[in-house]
Design a protein around this motif. Structure first.
Motif, PDB file in Angstrom:
ATOM      1  N   ASP A 140     -17.707  46.588 -50.608  1.00 14.17           N
ATOM      2  CA  ASP A 140     -18.238  47.817 -50.017  1.00 14.17           C
ATOM      3  C   ASP A 140     -17.185  48.459 -49.119  1.00 14.17           C
ATOM      4  O   ASP A 140     -16.738  47.850 -48.140  1.00 14.17           O
ATOM      5  N   GLU A 199     -10.515  50.776 -47.300  1.00 10.95           N
ATOM      6  CA  GLU A 199     -11.150  50.639 -45.986  1.00 10.95           C
ATOM      7  C   GLU A 199     -12.513  49.992 -46.158  1.00 10.95           C
ATOM      8  O   GLU A 199     -13.459  50.633 -46.613  1.00 10.95           O
ATOM      9  N   PRO A 200     -12.649  48.721 -45.814  1.00 15.68           N
ATOM     10  CA  PRO A 200     -13.957  48.076 -45.981  1.00 15.68           C
ATOM     11  C   PRO A 200     -14.942  48.546 -44.916  1.00 15.68           C
ATOM     12  O   PRO A 200     -14.545  48.869 -43.795  1.00 15.68           O
ATOM     13  N   TYR A 201     -16.216  48.626 -45.279  1.00 14.35           N
ATOM     14  CA  TYR A 201     -17.251  48.869 -44.264  1.00 14.35           C
ATOM     15  C   TYR A 201     -17.390  47.624 -43.405  1.00 14.35           C
ATOM     16  O   TYR A 201     -17.570  46.531 -43.936  1.00 14.35           O
ATOM     17  N   ARG A 202     -17.274  47.797 -42.124  1.00 17.34           N
ATOM     18  CA  ARG A 202     -17.521  46.679 -41.209  1.00 17.34           C
ATOM     19  C   ARG A 202     -18.978  46.688 -40.795  1.00 17.34           C
ATOM     20  O   ARG A 202     -19.476  47.706 -40.321  1.00 17.34           O
ATOM     21  N   LYS A 203     -19.625  45.560 -40.916  1.00 22.87           N
ATOM     22  CA  LYS A 203     -20.993  45.444 -40.405  1.00 22.87           C
ATOM     23  C   LYS A 203     -20.932  45.129 -38.909  1.00 22.87           C
ATOM     24  O   LYS A 203     -19.932  44.610 -38.411  1.00 22.87           O
ATOM     25  N   TRP A 204     -22.011  45.386 -38.231  1.00 23.03           N
ATOM     26  CA  TRP A 204     -22.035  45.024 -36.799  1.00 23.03           C
ATOM     27  C   TRP A 204     -23.419  44.541 -36.406  1.00 23.03           C
ATOM     28  O   TRP A 204     -24.361  44.668 -37.177  1.00 23.03           O
TER      29      TRP A 204
END
Lengths: 147, 147, 147, 147, 147, 147, 147, 147, 147, 147
Positions: free
Chosen positions: B110, B142-147
């Motif tokens: 993702d 650019e990967p989606y970073r989860k938080w």
């Protein structure tokens, strides 16, 4: 069955069987990008190609017929995509549209890049600073003929 | 002076002097595509780059200042380009948008292709059946970073 | 099952069980904002995250599979939201868009705030004159690379 | 003189004098974001504030009068910004719009974040993995009153 | 059940029982305009209010739950209403929009009329030359706060 | 001279002379709202009214002639206003449009509120919790005639 | 049952019974144009009128109730009709819009043609060079009232 | 000189000389509606007609040439007119579009009303309840030819 | 049954029976282009024509009735087609629109090409450099009549 | 000088000298349609062609340079032309778009008609029932290549 319904069944079966687009493309004997676009309703498969898909995924002949039907091309809901991944490509056309025209016209003369005698490649370039996506658009130059 | 006026003066001088975008790019010491997009108002030049342009073209410092100003990026009149050359790229996003998303997500996970850590190349591939335009889009994933 | 149908089932179950987004987020072990956006179809959950959701809400595995599917991001019906709460954010972009560009460019140079290496926080600030909503957008600065 | 013309003269003088928005804001005795938005035509300055601007930049009283005029707010050409930096904020509203509504409603009840009793802050957060842009939107919660 | 389906059931039952919006409003103990907008999916009822509606109309608890759900506000299909009655209000905004801004700013200073701390009244004024519709929009003035 | 140019000259002179719309309205012997809308190009003044304006503001007869010309009514750039003050009225039409139709139809039968046999009033209602803006729309009811 | 569904049932029954709009209009005791527009969902019939329709066509009372419901007027999918017959009327408004305004204003003063105290007639005028369609729009003049 | 500039000069001279469209039409020896539309840039005058206009209004031959130039027909800024007088005609197309199609098709068969072999008349019908505007659209019926 | 449903059944049966549009056209005794457009919902067939279709394809009388119903003409989802084949025709109108107007007006005078007394032919022209598509649009010239 | 300004000067000179597009085309030694489209800013002339134009019309070399500049193709203000003559071609694409796709695909396979290796002819066909406009679009068939 229309191509959109066929797409849903293909994606469901693909997910159930844990297959990738590349594995289906191998069975179809076409490039991953072309095969994916055909499964997403944007191309017209031959009977052999469609049969390979339904065989691999265990779907019935209605799906195969839909994959062979002519496509009503256009995969987006509107002219400006909202999905960020797709939007980046729209943004590139917005920002670099006139640049691409100027550079291509200067190099080739009056004409344009064909979108029929055309292929797309997507490559992964390993890079320690973060791997890179390389998308290659490759089409025959079509000169404007005067008359 | 705004960037659009600077662009007009640059194109006029370029035409008068019979220079190509590639020749200006050489003077600027940047790639032809980047230089062209900067001259068309889509990038922010450094002082050295802008000076090289006005020196080569015989323009005054107002133009140089405009070339160094921040860009209000976006080179088209609307979301759907009417010029056929530019429209082909829009068409490719329309037809292959969901394909590009599927293929990139399957390969990278993702995320999306950066349009800032990014470059475009345009190449001419000689081909007896008609030379080919190759446009290479190359951006960091650019990967989606989860938080 | 598509992500929209999964969202409906999740919201129905959440309402029936009287759970809040924060309680689901705790079960998922993610921030409330991220979890909510994932439940509303805008993110791709891992298997563990999706399983936590369906366990808590008593939903079946179809929902879990949908929550793990890639997202076609974009939660609104059109470019201008009609709902007043959402519209205020659109209005802020309309009114302060060029301001944000000027301030960020002056502080950071040519580039932009990433929307992938990115997080949103929503905080309630107690205030005798009326509590305040604080929305924090936090993304890595992405400089434009010249080439 | 209208506010757009005043903005052009302000930006030109600012560039000539090599001043930053922060330096002008200091002279105006307001926050950088508010001052910038006022200079870009989105706010109504007091006489003192406007005088401080024209004093610092060496502009005449016509500009000061325009800065004090009521604003026709809205800084963009259309509902979907084409400039990538501004577009990221539009994208955030598109992707997280329903999320923000859900989270705010759950925390605060039926209502919305004011965009008048409101402020924006932009901060630079140093980070070894790349400095971060932090944009803080802070507005009073406005509950819907029933009648 | 979503709010649109609840609205359909409410309108059907209302028509079957021959009730007016005013009669339902009386049962809900709210103003006719607010109650109507809540039944048309634009407000969030309390449990007591929703129960009063379903009791009066003989509907089941699914409808009551939908009436208590948060609203995705916006009752029209597009920005320009086609229905002539509704269009007249759009026309008034089109023709008198800048007038309202000028008059309100001159009287109150920089700010706007709240649409949350807000109510609408519709009155019938008997008039021998034809009865008149009087629509009263009444909202707290919200000044812009500088920072 | 067209009405837009006349409006600019009127606003400039009004600002120079420090007059309010109410003061001009008094000279014109019309309501402030009507007078303001006429000065903003949305109405057709009589010769007496136009003369009163140019007398008071010290403008020449070209302006008076423009104020008497038929209006091409419509004061906004597009169907969705970007200015927040004006947008609130658009939002009210979006959210309460179907409510207004239902309430008016129930009270008056099939028809609509005239926007020609029509007036607008803007009142300031003092309120310790914050003064209120009251906008009163008042038009004759126009029934649909069957044939 | 909503008015669109009622329209479908009416058209189906009309086609099955081989009736014309004029014959239905006769039964309803209204003009053909008004009756047709009511059957197409654009008017509100009285009980007597609706009963005459369902009696003639052999439909049930649900249809009659729908024909008596208030109309959400507007019969087209968008602002520019694609159907050529309907488009010609749109074209006439496009081409002759300012002409109609000028001619009506010169003859009647500032005001407009009512679309509520209004009727349409369609006549066939025999002509050896090809019969002619005559569409007569007839509405009371509504003067703008100043206040 | 383009037709828009010619229109401005014509309207200015007409206003200065206190002439009506009907008086100009008499000089041109054409119907008031046609003449008005030609003066507003929507028709192509013959040399005789154009000369009559410039003679009467005391304008020079540039204006006459512009009046004889082919027209780029279309008098409005967009598909939905904002001016209320013109909007009523748009509204009539919106509300009665499908009705007109049904009634014309039933009377004439498959085809449409010509907008070229076409005329418009505007009449004032005296009426004690308020004079009426009668707009008569009259065009040859054009049947669809099969092939 | 509406024309869209009839179209689906026709296309399905056509595909099952392996028939071409030309073969159906022969049975209908009309040109391939006209027949195809009728099957795609854009024309009104006679009873004989419709019966020939359902006889050949083995469909029932509901389909025949739908084929005889009046058409709501317009085969595309929006004003700008996304399908590349159809888009090329849109592009030709965009690029050559003013050219076609100039050339036709110069040759014929003020008027236009009828789209009702009209036919389209599609021919395949063999060519060693690649076969050519020839699309012939042929309509009666319709002069503008003055009045 | 840009191509639009060149177009204006060309049309003015052409009108002054009483020349037709055909006569200019003869001087340029190209087809009338191509020459007209080049003069209207849609093509790129060679130096010889441009010189022939300015020689014939008595214009200076700035015009010749503009005629040789690359074109930003697209001659209309928006996607839906308002001018009736041009609109008929848009209407044809709307009504016959899917028909053209079906007929071309059935005859040629998956592909489209080129708009670069392409020509347009406009012919006048004498006909006692009214002369006919024949527009011939002729482009090489471009098959989709799979990869």
């Amino acid at each position: 069955m229309d191509k959109m319904r066929a797409m849903e069944l293909v994606l469901e079966a693909k997910s159930m069987k844990g297959l990738t687009f590349s594995e289906i493309a191998e069975a179809v004997d076409r490039h991953t990008v072309w095969t994916t676009s055909a499964l997403l309703g944007q191309q017209q498969m031959s009977m052999t190609e469609a049969d390979a898909v339904v065989d691999l995924l265990g779907l019935d002949m209605d799906v195969a017929r839909a994959l062979q039907a002519p496509a009503d091309k256009g995969s987006l809901d509107g002219p400006v995509p909202t999905d960020p991944l797709i939007h980046r490509f729209h943004e590139i056309v917005q920002v670099y549209g006139t640049t691409l025209r100027s550079v291509i016209q200067e190099e080739f003369g009056d004409g344009l890049m064909s979108s029929t005698d055309f292929r797309i490649d997507v490559e992964r370039i390993a890079d320690p600073a973060g791997d890179r996506v390389r998308v290659i658009l490759d089409g025959r130059f079509e000169p404007y003929r005067k008359w």
